[in-house]
Scaffold this active site. Structure first.
Site, PDB file in Angstrom:
ATOM      1  N   ASP A  66       2.701   8.754 -51.721  1.00 31.42           N
ATOM      2  CA  ASP A  66       2.042   7.464 -51.912  1.00 31.42           C
ATOM      3  C   ASP A  66       1.167   7.565 -53.152  1.00 31.42           C
ATOM      4  OD1 ASP A  66       3.238   7.113 -49.476  1.00 31.42           O
ATOM      5  OD2 ASP A  66       1.421   6.482 -48.416  1.00 31.42           O
ATOM      6  N   ASP A  76       8.067  -2.402 -40.192  1.00 26.73           N
ATOM      7  CA  ASP A  76       6.943  -1.675 -39.618  1.00 26.73           C
ATOM      8  C   ASP A  76       6.461  -2.431 -38.386  1.00 26.73           C
ATOM      9  OD1 ASP A  76       7.199  -0.073 -41.908  1.00 26.73           O
ATOM     10  OD2 ASP A  76       5.876  -1.405 -43.024  1.00 26.73           O
TER      11      ASP A  76
END
EC number: 5.3.1.16
Length: 245
Positions: free
Chosen positions: A7, A129
């Site tokens: 990330d 998600d």
């Protein structure tokens, strides 16, 4: 397979806790060198999350993404704020092989259906998600997990099956960044329901037993983020464990 993840914010490797920018941990790692290390350890793919791009597509870390793809030798999938066809074209131009699309798939399904037709089924990963409701339903969240939809994982996925959806990255939000174990039952259920999908499990992997458990329910891939960055295990041993499970 096992897919290490990086990330990125402003060129730095970070991890967010359950998607919260206020709960950010920064790691003193060069992202290009870290990607090269993952390649040396046996990785084939790398998952990249451009958190700057997720907040503002105009600030996408295009140059860094291109450098990682060119210097690492890894095949890369990347996401973060993918809203327009230009966003996809920019990532493909940077050498990204699969674009990871989340909120836009929920909120503008017709647009994303067109992209499947335009770019092919292997060029897109749906990032769905979920929050697990009290009744056990997997409810899809959007906008960096800050908003909940009224749609189940099944509702969203069924919109894309007829255009050839093949890759789904599914994160149990409650598990993300927690090192508390993965939601094996979630992936077992959905691999059985949708065996044609290549499922990427994300969230909560903390030890090698978690990987064994995922492999045993026929989950296709696992994303490894915090577990590698914090040294819960080495990627090389994880790959050997996965192959032998």
């Amino acid at each position: 397979m096992l897919i290490p993840a990086l990330d990125l914010i402003d060129g730095r490797v970070v991890r967010l806790f359950q998607g919260d920018f206020a709960q950010k941990t920064e790691y003193p790692l060069d992202p290009v060198q870290q990607a090269q290390a993952y390649k040396a350890a046996g990785a084939e793919w790398l998952h990249l999350v451009d958190l700057d791009g997720a907040k503002d597509p105009a600030k996408r870390q295009q140059a860094l993404l291109k450098e990682i793809t060119q210097q690492s030798g890894l095949r890369c999938q990347a996401g973060g704020g993918i809203r327009t066809q230009q966003d996809l074209d920019d990532l493909f131009a940077a050498g990204i092989e699969r674009v990871v699309i989340g909120s836009t798939a929920v909120n503008q399904p017709d647009r994303v259906r067109h992209w499947f037709t335009e770019y092919g089924t292997d060029a897109i990963v749906l990032a769905l998600d979920v929050n697990i409701a009290d009744d056990g339903k997997a409810m899809v969240a959007t906008h960096g997990w800050q908003q909940s939809s009224e749609l189940t994982l099944d509702n969203v996925l069924n919109r894309f099956l007829d255009v050839g959806c093949r890759h789904v990255l599914c994160t149990d939000i409650a598990k993300d960044g927690t090192l508390s174990g993965t939601n094996v039952a979630l992936y077992q259920r959905y691999k059985a329901l949708y065996p044609q999908i290549q499922w990427q499990a994300s969230g909560g992997v903390s030890n090698l037993q978690d990987l064994i458990d995922l492999k045993r329910v026929n989950c296709d891939s696992a994303i490894l983020g915090k577990s590698l960055l914090t040294g819960q295990f080495e990627l090389q041993e994880a790959i050997a464990c996965w192959q032998n499970a």
